[in-house]
Scaffold this motif. Structure first.
Motif, short mmCIF file in Angstrom:
data_model
loop_
_atom_site.label_atom_id
_atom_site.label_comp_id
_atom_site.label_asym_id
_atom_site.label_seq_id
_atom_site.Cartn_x
_atom_site.Cartn_y
_atom_site.Cartn_z
N LEU A 1 0.82 -1.22 0.00
CA LEU A 1 0.00 0.00 0.00
C LEU A 1 0.85 1.27 0.00
CD1 LEU A 1 -2.62 -1.12 2.70
CD2 LEU A 1 -2.66 -1.53 0.22
N ALA A 2 2.11 1.14 -0.35
CA ALA A 2 3.02 2.29 -0.32
C ALA A 2 2.48 3.44 -1.17
CB ALA A 2 4.40 1.88 -0.81
N GLY A 3 2.40 4.62 -0.55
CA GLY A 3 1.96 5.81 -1.26
C GLY A 3 0.46 5.97 -1.39
N ILE A 4 -0.30 5.04 -0.83
CA ILE A 4 -1.76 5.09 -0.93
C ILE A 4 -2.33 5.84 0.27
CG2 ILE A 4 -3.88 3.72 -0.92
CD1 ILE A 4 -2.41 3.54 -3.54
N GLN B 1 -3.10 0.17 12.14
CA GLN B 1 -1.66 -0.11 12.24
C GLN B 1 -1.22 -1.09 11.16
OE1 GLN B 1 -1.48 -1.39 16.32
NE2 GLN B 1 -1.18 0.67 17.11
N THR B 2 -2.11 -2.02 10.79
CA THR B 2 -1.79 -2.97 9.72
C THR B 2 -1.70 -2.26 8.38
OG1 THR B 2 -2.86 -4.78 10.91
CG2 THR B 2 -2.58 -5.06 8.53
N LEU B 3 -2.65 -1.37 8.10
CA LEU B 3 -2.62 -0.61 6.85
C LEU B 3 -1.38 0.28 6.80
CD1 LEU B 3 -6.38 0.45 6.70
CD2 LEU B 3 -5.30 -1.43 5.46
N GLN B 4 -1.06 0.88 7.92
CA GLN B 4 0.14 1.72 8.00
C GLN B 4 1.39 0.89 7.76
OE1 GLN B 4 1.45 3.30 11.91
NE2 GLN B 4 1.12 5.33 11.03
N ALA B 5 1.43 -0.32 8.30
CA ALA B 5 2.58 -1.20 8.08
C ALA B 5 2.74 -1.55 6.61
CB ALA B 5 2.42 -2.49 8.90
N GLY B 6 1.61 -1.56 5.88
CA GLY B 6 1.66 -1.85 4.45
C GLY B 6 2.06 -0.65 3.61
N GLY B 7 2.33 0.48 4.26
CA GLY B 7 2.79 1.67 3.53
C GLY B 7 1.74 2.74 3.33
N ALA B 8 0.49 2.49 3.79
CA ALA B 8 -0.58 3.46 3.57
C ALA B 8 -0.45 4.66 4.49
CB ALA B 8 -1.93 2.79 3.77
N GLU B 9 -0.90 5.82 4.02
CA GLU B 9 -1.06 7.01 4.85
C GLU B 9 -2.53 7.05 5.27
OE1 GLU B 9 0.30 10.46 2.74
OE2 GLU B 9 1.89 9.30 1.76
N VAL C 1 -8.49 -4.07 0.61
CA VAL C 1 -7.78 -2.86 0.21
C VAL C 1 -6.60 -3.22 -0.70
CG1 VAL C 1 -6.23 -1.06 1.08
CG2 VAL C 1 -8.45 -1.41 2.15
N GLU C 2 -5.86 -4.25 -0.31
CA GLU C 2 -4.74 -4.69 -1.16
C GLU C 2 -5.25 -5.11 -2.54
OE1 GLU C 2 -0.97 -7.77 -0.75
OE2 GLU C 2 -2.94 -8.43 -0.03
N TYR C 3 -6.36 -5.85 -2.57
CA TYR C 3 -6.95 -6.29 -3.84
C TYR C 3 -7.38 -5.09 -4.68
CZ TYR C 3 -10.14 -8.70 -7.05
OH TYR C 3 -10.76 -9.18 -8.17
N MET C 4 -7.99 -4.09 -4.03
CA MET C 4 -8.46 -2.91 -4.76
C MET C 4 -7.29 -2.15 -5.38
SD MET C 4 -11.16 -1.21 -5.69
CE MET C 4 -12.52 -1.65 -4.59
N VAL C 5 -6.19 -2.03 -4.66
CA VAL C 5 -5.02 -1.34 -5.20
C VAL C 5 -4.51 -2.05 -6.45
CG1 VAL C 5 -2.60 -0.77 -4.74
CG2 VAL C 5 -4.35 -0.29 -3.02
N LYS C 6 -4.55 -3.39 -6.43
CA LYS C 6 -4.03 -4.17 -7.56
C LYS C 6 -4.99 -4.18 -8.74
CE LYS C 6 -1.21 -7.41 -4.81
NZ LYS C 6 -1.07 -8.81 -4.37
N HIS C 7 -6.30 -4.14 -8.47
CA HIS C 7 -7.27 -4.41 -9.53
C HIS C 7 -8.25 -3.28 -9.83
CE1 HIS C 7 -6.09 -8.67 -9.65
NE2 HIS C 7 -6.07 -8.63 -8.34
N ALA C 8 -8.08 -2.12 -9.21
CA ALA C 8 -9.05 -1.03 -9.37
C ALA C 8 -9.30 -0.68 -10.83
CB ALA C 8 -8.58 0.20 -8.61
N ALA C 9 -8.26 -0.70 -11.62
CA ALA C 9 -8.40 -0.31 -13.03
C ALA C 9 -9.31 -1.26 -13.81
CB ALA C 9 -7.03 -0.25 -13.69
N GLU C 10 -9.45 -2.50 -13.32
CA GLU C 10 -10.28 -3.49 -14.01
C GLU C 10 -11.72 -3.47 -13.54
OE1 GLU C 10 -8.42 -7.15 -12.93
OE2 GLU C 10 -6.41 -6.29 -13.09
#
Length: 419
Positions: free
Chosen positions: A42-45, A62-70, A364-373
């Protein structure tokens, strides 16, 4: 960090200890967090989350933050915030939080706007208030948004209505549709925590009472089961013939609310609809009837009608308002008609929220990967995510299950063999 609004940062240390306690009961989310720390998916998200501010939600943030999310967090209900948790997230995790238990509606929506000022790429909602405000009042932010998730039944209903009207501007994953969410969170979590809230607020004995459960969805099933376990005589009201039939087969009395209102001692609504307990029901209730709600919004009980029918009201215990009706009867409203399990108690146990929030993190991870589809509609949680969460939960509990043999797989995928 200066951009936040919580009750008192001095509460932070106590909140941190309670967040750590909840984490012990959330092994699935912990495993996801450990992977997120390594992979940073989730870096930069930027994520704006509108959820109940509890110890379990803190572990998700805290989990989302650990994945790089703001991440920015605001409350999804004015009475559900745990102020020590909000303070801890600000002080120790440097996550901006805009939430104060008991905030009025003006402050509640001010906080939602503050969370949207984060200019999110993803929304995370519980009841769809954040998405609603975004679509109605902050449309300039929509080009940034790639998708979102929704936690609860009420929000999913609202979002599907938006999609049907062509109003939904980005794809949403309905976390509530996951079996590892509604089978467990709604049934076992809502069942236990609603009973907890009612008892904390009133300190009444449920054994022998007529306990009326309005709605026999997964939340209603859970509450009916727990109320019966406490010795109550459970009555179910429903509008869906299939759910009503199921309640009968499960051993409960089923009747219209107008009939149940005459004999009920304790009432709880869990439908997601408006005015489930209404003026005609108040007119026939016993003196001393207790009414509560465990649906998302405080509209399931017609509180304005109760106000009009009353000559006075007073707070007799924390979260218990006594309404004296003009004919001398008394009706007791719990938690201002808001979610009683969060208004008067602590919400769902961490072990069940472990699965719900694992669904949030992986969606959330799935959405970041597949949102464009994805199209601008509401999607269920992918089946592979649901199954993986169940597998991780079983492993954390030390439970093993069988694996199909090659012969069994072949048999299940063939049509030639029969009797």
């Amino acid at each position: 960090m200066t951009n936040f609004d919580v009750k008192d940062l001095k509460l932070a240390e106590g909140g941190r200890r309670r967040i750590e306690w909840a984490a012990r009961e959330m092994p699935v989310l912990r495993q996801i967090r450990e992977r997120f720390e390594k992979e940073r998916p989730l870096a930069g998200i930027r994520i704006s989350a509108c959820l109940h501010v509890t110890t379990e939600t803190a572990n998700l943030m805290q989990t989302l933050q650990a994945g790089g999310a703001e991440v920015v967090l605001t409350a999804s209900n004015p009475l559900s915030t745990q102020d020590d948790v909000a303070a801890a997230l600000v002080s120790y995790s440097e996550i901006p939080v805009f939430a104060i238990k008991g905030e009025n509606n003006t402050v509640y929506y001010k906080h939602i706007h503050a969370a949207l000022d984060h200019k999110p790429h993803l929304t995370m909602d519980d009841g769809a208030d954040l998405v609603s405000v975004l679509h109605k009042e902050r449309r300039e932010l929509l080009p940034n948004v790639i998708g979102g998730t929704e936690e609860t039944t009420t929000g999913v209903i609202r979002l599907r209505a938006m999609a049907a009207d062509g109003a939904l501007a980005f794809p949403i994953i309905a976390v509530n549709d996951a079996m590892t969410k509604h089978f467990f969170d709604n049934r076992y979590g809502t069942g236990q925590s609603t009973i907890d809230g009612i008892i904390r607020a009133t300190n009444i004995l449920l054994a022998g009472k007529n306990f009326v459960v309005a709605g026999y969805g997964w939340c209603g099933r859970g509450l009916a089961m727990r109320a019966r376990g406490m010795g109550a005589n459970v009555i179910v009201t429903e509008v869906d013939p299939l759910k009503a039939l199921e309640a009968v087969m499960d051993g409960y009395r089923v009747m219209p609310m107008k009939e149940a209102a005459r004999i009920g001692d304790v009432f709880c609504t869990l439908t997601g609809d408006i005015n489930v307990i209404d003026r005609p029901h108040f007119e026939v209730m016993k003196d001393g009837a207790i009414i509560s709600n465990s649906g998302h919004f405080n509209v399931e009980i017609n509180i304005p009608a109760l106000e009009e029918m009353s000559s006075s009201k007073r707070l007799v215990r924390p979260f218990v308002e006594e309404y004296e009706l003009k004919d001398g009867r008394h009706i007791y409203l719990l938690g201002e008609g808001r979610l009683i399990n969060l208004a008067a108690a602590e919400g769902h146990p961490a072990s069940v929220m472990d699965m719900s929030f694992a669904n949030q993190a992986l969606s959330v991870e799935y959405m970041v990967k597949h949102a464009a589809e994805l199209k601008k509609q509401v999607y269920s949680v992918p089946a592979e995510i649901d199954s993986e969460i169940a597998r991780l939960k079983l492993a954390a509990m030390g439970v093993e299950i069988d694996v199909l043999t090659d012969e069994q797989v072949h048999y299940l995928n063939s049509w030639e063999e029969g009797t």
